[in-house]
Design an enzyme around this catalytic site. Structure first.
Site: not given
Length: 79
Positions: A16-18
């Site tokens: 998942h971001c970041p």
């Protein structure tokens, strides 16, 4: 394409971001002018990666999506 002309593949699927953007930044630092091909499946990468590319002064060569996988081809200009 062979050798230095090939894209540097960076597979960030499942993160998942970041994280995809952070890995892209690190890869661009060591890419030596090569294009980095980032694979990501987090929908936020649609926003985060282009924003990072612009802020970093890099070039978004191509951006595609297929089967839920986002592919970004990014090049940092050589100094």
């Amino acid at each position: 394409m062979t050798g230095a002309d090939e894209d540097l593949l960076l597979d960030a699927r499942g993160h998942h971001c970041p994280v995809p953007t952070l890995r892209l930044r690190r890869a661009l630092e060591g890419a030596g002018g090569r294009v980095v091909r980032l694979l990501a499946d987090d929908p936020m990468a649609r926003i985060d990666v282009p924003h990072f590319v612009q802020e970093a002064g890099a070039e978004l060569v191509e951006s595609t999506e297929s089967g839920g996988v986002l592919t970004f081809r990014v090049r940092r200009p050589q100094a």
